[in-house]
Design a protein around this motif. Sequence first.
Motif, PDB file in Angstrom:
ATOM      1  N   ARG A 335       0.815  -1.216   0.062  1.00  0.00           N
ATOM      2  CA  ARG A 335       0.074   0.067   0.275  1.00  0.00           C
ATOM      3  C   ARG A 335       0.724   1.338   0.010  1.00  0.00           C
ATOM      4  O   ARG A 335       0.539   2.230  -0.924  1.00  0.00           O
ATOM      5  CB  ARG A 335      -1.107   0.201   1.309  1.00  0.00           C
ATOM      6  CG  ARG A 335      -1.968  -1.181   1.150  1.00  0.00           C
ATOM      7  CD  ARG A 335      -2.957  -0.959   2.361  1.00  0.00           C
ATOM      8  NE  ARG A 335      -3.776  -2.144   2.565  1.00  0.00           N
ATOM      9  CZ  ARG A 335      -3.536  -3.046   3.246  1.00  0.00           C
ATOM     10  NH1 ARG A 335      -2.702  -3.341   3.855  1.00  0.00           N
ATOM     11  NH2 ARG A 335      -4.465  -4.040   3.290  1.00  0.00           N
ATOM     12  N   LYS A 336       1.850   1.111   0.928  1.00  0.00           N
ATOM     13  CA  LYS A 336       2.885   2.349   0.919  1.00  0.00           C
ATOM     14  C   LYS A 336       3.630   2.739  -0.345  1.00  0.00           C
ATOM     15  O   LYS A 336       3.764   3.755  -0.778  1.00  0.00           O
ATOM     16  CB  LYS A 336       3.731   2.172   1.996  1.00  0.00           C
ATOM     17  CG  LYS A 336       3.237   2.082   3.420  1.00  0.00           C
ATOM     18  CD  LYS A 336       3.016   3.602   3.951  1.00  0.00           C
ATOM     19  CE  LYS A 336       2.382   3.579   5.219  1.00  0.00           C
ATOM     20  NZ  LYS A 336       3.352   3.274   6.211  1.00  0.00           N
ATOM     21  N   ASP A 339       1.070   4.055  -3.003  1.00  0.00           N
ATOM     22  CA  ASP A 339       0.890   5.536  -2.525  1.00  0.00           C
ATOM     23  C   ASP A 339       2.060   6.343  -3.135  1.00  0.00           C
ATOM     24  O   ASP A 339       1.839   7.362  -3.676  1.00  0.00           O
ATOM     25  CB  ASP A 339       0.657   5.559  -1.163  1.00  0.00           C
ATOM     26  CG  ASP A 339      -0.649   5.200  -0.554  1.00  0.00           C
ATOM     27  OD1 ASP A 339      -1.507   4.832  -1.378  1.00  0.00           O
ATOM     28  OD2 ASP A 339      -0.705   5.069   0.564  1.00  0.00           O
ATOM     29  N   SER A 343       2.217   9.464  -5.953  1.00  0.00           N
ATOM     30  CA  SER A 343       2.435  10.868  -5.527  1.00  0.00           C
ATOM     31  C   SER A 343       3.398  11.476  -6.750  1.00  0.00           C
ATOM     32  O   SER A 343       4.352  10.660  -7.350  1.00  0.00           O
ATOM     33  CB  SER A 343       3.064  10.896  -4.229  1.00  0.00           C
ATOM     34  OG  SER A 343       2.539  10.261  -3.280  1.00  0.00           O
TER      35      SER A 343
END
Length: 344
Positions: A335-336, A339, A343
């Motif tokens: 998930r990180k 993300d 970005s």
Amino acid sequence: MNRPIIALTCGEPAGIGPEISLRAAWELRDEVRCVLLGDAALLAQTAYDIDRQMRVAAISIQAWRNTGLPNFPADCLCVIDCPAAEPVRAGQLDARNGRAVLQTLDMAVEGALNGAFAAIVTAPLQKSVINDAGVAFTGHTEYLADVTKTPQVVMMLAGGDAPHLRVALATTHLALKDVPAAITAESLARTLDIIQADLQGKFGIARPRILVTGLNPHAGENGYLGREEIEVIAPALQAAQQRGIDARGPYPADTLFQPKYLEDADCVLAMYHDQGLPVLKFASFGHGINITLGLPLIRTSVDHGTALDLAARGLGHADHGSMMVAIRAAAEMARKQKDAQASP
């Protein structure tokens, strides 16, 4: 629910890998969609013996490659069948099954690289079985680096009961006499770059803080107990700082692992295997995990071995806590990473 799809290799079939993989995947089925890779018949029988409510459905490697994963409901675990060559007997190693164990890793890597899996989680395997099968093998970490053509990877362990304790290694499975020669300014630079990149990209830590141990007792005692700190480690840290990496040290390893120091750190870089890992395993054995940094994929693993003696005693003796932590950590890292990639 948008559950990340995680490949879970079940490891040595005669060990506790199949049991802990099934138990953890089943308990986490509402959070993570685990796809188990192993002998489907063995996993189906093990699942039945653990809990008759546990449902397992298998797909062949070829069918998976052709059509992808079936859309099984959350209460049914998917298995990609990597059949053993010979019948599996709990607690008894058989080199004829070594290549089937490697096949689970190869399929997991294939799926992770083509986007089918968000991450890989590995159950323990037995190195001797792979070598006895005629394949030179020193461990998961080195094998994954080789098949992904990654020039350098970094082993890091993290504590499940001490979630902020992360220990990376400058060297891994080396004889102690070979460690000093393996620690160079160039290797430390690459190691610190890898730690920095993955703590940012896979852990979502914007400005990682890395504490670095010395090699010698008391970090060399200003050169009286060794000069590696003065001639190699300190210059490598200064160069890393100039590249924007917050790497500090070298610190004496016997006093660094205290809360007053660790609370300000995101990772400790130890110089060799038995310098950093005993501390972490004392703090969280059975609930810690192994993470390979530097790969073009996310890989976590348990912090223990195959436990053939427990497997020989039958089901219900193995603790699947570390596997639970490894799966959850892989899902969170996925998930990180997603993300971070989204970005600008």
